[in-house]
Scaffold this motif. Structure first.
Motif, mmCIF file in Angstrom:
data_model
loop_
_atom_site.group_PDB
_atom_site.id
_atom_site.type_symbol
_atom_site.label_atom_id
_atom_site.label_comp_id
_atom_site.label_asym_id
_atom_site.label_seq_id
_atom_site.Cartn_x
_atom_site.Cartn_y
_atom_site.Cartn_z
ATOM 1 N N UNK A 155 -15.924 -13.764 52.697
ATOM 2 C CA UNK A 155 -16.997 -13.090 51.981
ATOM 3 C C UNK A 155 -17.863 -12.164 52.807
ATOM 4 N N UNK A 156 -17.430 -11.821 54.023
ATOM 5 C CA UNK A 156 -18.177 -10.910 54.889
ATOM 6 C C UNK A 156 -17.533 -9.534 54.884
ATOM 7 N N UNK A 157 -18.310 -8.514 55.150
ATOM 8 C CA UNK A 157 -17.755 -7.213 55.512
ATOM 9 C C UNK A 157 -17.725 -7.118 57.033
ATOM 10 N N UNK A 158 -16.858 -6.236 57.530
ATOM 11 C CA UNK A 158 -16.727 -6.039 58.971
ATOM 12 C C UNK A 158 -16.953 -4.569 59.277
ATOM 13 N N UNK A 159 -17.919 -4.279 60.128
ATOM 14 C CA UNK A 159 -18.252 -2.906 60.496
ATOM 15 C C UNK A 159 -17.754 -2.648 61.920
ATOM 16 N N UNK A 160 -16.827 -1.709 62.048
ATOM 17 C CA UNK A 160 -16.242 -1.370 63.345
ATOM 18 C C UNK A 160 -16.975 -0.189 63.962
ATOM 19 N N UNK A 161 -17.337 -0.326 65.254
ATOM 20 C CA UNK A 161 -17.976 0.740 66.019
ATOM 21 C C UNK A 161 -17.147 0.963 67.287
ATOM 22 N N UNK A 162 -16.618 2.175 67.457
ATOM 23 C CA UNK A 162 -15.741 2.486 68.591
ATOM 24 C C UNK A 162 -16.548 3.120 69.715
ATOM 25 N N UNK A 163 -16.684 2.400 70.820
ATOM 26 C CA UNK A 163 -17.565 2.835 71.901
ATOM 27 C C UNK A 163 -16.899 3.759 72.906
ATOM 28 N N UNK A 164 -15.557 3.787 72.922
ATOM 29 C CA UNK A 164 -14.810 4.563 73.923
ATOM 30 C C UNK A 164 -15.138 4.146 75.346
ATOM 31 N N UNK A 165 -15.630 2.942 75.523
ATOM 32 C CA UNK A 165 -15.994 2.417 76.856
ATOM 33 C C UNK A 165 -17.007 3.322 77.565
ATOM 34 N N UNK A 166 -17.893 3.917 76.802
ATOM 35 C CA UNK A 166 -18.933 4.787 77.358
ATOM 36 C C UNK A 166 -20.291 4.141 77.117
ATOM 37 N N UNK A 167 -21.087 4.023 78.178
ATOM 38 C CA UNK A 167 -22.366 3.327 78.076
ATOM 39 C C UNK A 167 -23.291 3.963 77.048
ATOM 40 N N UNK A 168 -23.397 5.281 77.078
ATOM 41 C CA UNK A 168 -24.302 5.951 76.143
ATOM 42 C C UNK A 168 -23.868 5.739 74.703
ATOM 43 N N UNK A 169 -22.563 5.785 74.477
ATOM 44 C CA UNK A 169 -22.038 5.575 73.133
ATOM 45 C C UNK A 169 -22.276 4.145 72.669
#
Length: 327
Positions: free
Chosen positions: A99-113
């Motif tokens: 019953x959860x949604x999953x939100x994906x965030x792609x950081x590209x292994x960059x600290x600022x991102x």
């Protein structure tokens, strides 16, 4: 719930992403909203298309629609990496079933991102965060931004904090095992291609690997972020260098080594040994060292769900055994 990144000149649409990815509108909607049973290949196509077109998820809009306690934020370098894709596939399928949604965030292994995306995720009032971080002092920084949320870090070790779990394998043992494999086959000169050495699991892997070598045979090391892999792979073949074996910490680095050798070296490709998700072998003759990332993700879902639904404390550490070399 999709908004164009700063600097764009038009409103984004699901139709645009679907056309670019070659999938249906419904598939894009399910991927963006973390719903439904979508294959990892289609998930990858959708996120690649969204990034290419300059779109990102509006986490705040999602939270208004779905509610604070039904969303899990997952911060990963990107699901182009086989091990990230394997874990995200499990996270999406099993959290959605609960019953959860999953939100994906792609950081590209960059600290600022990663810093910006963490704040974006938290603006959506998610109920938990799972992260493969590249930030120094990551746990303290995450806890400062999210003082009340359960946090799961995809690494073996880290400082003890309340409501924080570290989940991973044994990278030091993997380093020792692979070094023993290389030495047993008489490799005189070996290269190692991993994430930067200050990454927690990379540091442990290298400690294990180097422990098997005498000082006069210390392997050559190249460590870099994922966005630098294609360029840095050429360093193994500069000035006609020759290697008997090159060890890669994932499939992306293996592919970069193979390409760099083909483009820039007159020498045959060295033996390549790669750390891979279990059952991700495409060449039965290629030596791979397997880790069961899907099983790890399944256990994370189970423990985190128990924490969210029944207030059962998470263990500080979730450590799975390495599967090792396929027999």
């Amino acid at each position: 719930n999709i908004q164009q990144m700063k600097g764009g000149c038009g409103m984004p649409t699901i139709k645009d992403i679907a056309r670019e990815a070659g999938v249906s509108h419904g598939t894009v909607s399910n991927v963006i909203n973390g719903r439904g049973n979508v294959s990892v290949e289609k998930i990858r196509l959708v996120w690649q298309a969204a990034e290419k077109l300059g779109y990102k998820v509006n986490a705040k809009a999602q939270s208004l629609r779905q509610g604070k306690d039904r969303a899990i934020a997952v911060l990963l370098p990107g699901i182009e990496s086989a091990h990230c894709a394997a874990m995200y596939e499990v996270f999406q399928r099993e959290f959605v079933q609960r019953g959860y949604s999953v939100q994906l965030f792609s950081t590209r292994s960059m600290e600022s991102s990663e810093t910006a995306l963490l704040l974006e995720a938290l603006s959506g009032q998610v109920s938990a965060v799972i992260t493969s971080t590249c930030l120094p002092d990551a746990v303290a920084r995450y806890r400062a931004e999210a003082p009340d949320l359960p946090l799961v870090f995809l690494q073996r070790e880290g400082p003890a904090y309340p409501d924080v779990m570290y989940a991973g394998f044994d990278p030091e043992r993997a380093g020792r095992d692979i070094a023993a494999y290389v030495r047993a086959r008489g490799a005189a000169r070996t290269g190692v291609f991993t994430e930067p050495e200050d990454a927690p699991d990379a540091a442990l892997f290298l400690r294990g690997f180097r422990s098997a070598f005498r000082s006069e045979t210390v392997p050559a090391f190249v460590g870099c972020r994922n966005d630098q892999v294609g360029l840095r792979a050429f360093e193994f073949f500069d000035n006609g260098q020759r290697y008997d074996a090159i060890v890669c910490s994932d499939r992306r680095r293996e592919a970069a080594v193979r390409a760099a050798c083909a483009y820039s070296s007159q020498q045959p490709l060295p033996k390549v040994i790669t750390v891979t998700p279990k059952a991700a072998v495409t060449d039965p003759d290629a030596p791979v060292y397997e880790l069961d990332y899907k099983r790890l993700a399944h256990k994370i879902v189970k423990l985190l769900s128990a924490r969210l639904e029944h207030d059962k404390p998470m263990p500080g550490f979730l450590r799975l055994e390495n599967d090792g070399f396929r027999r």
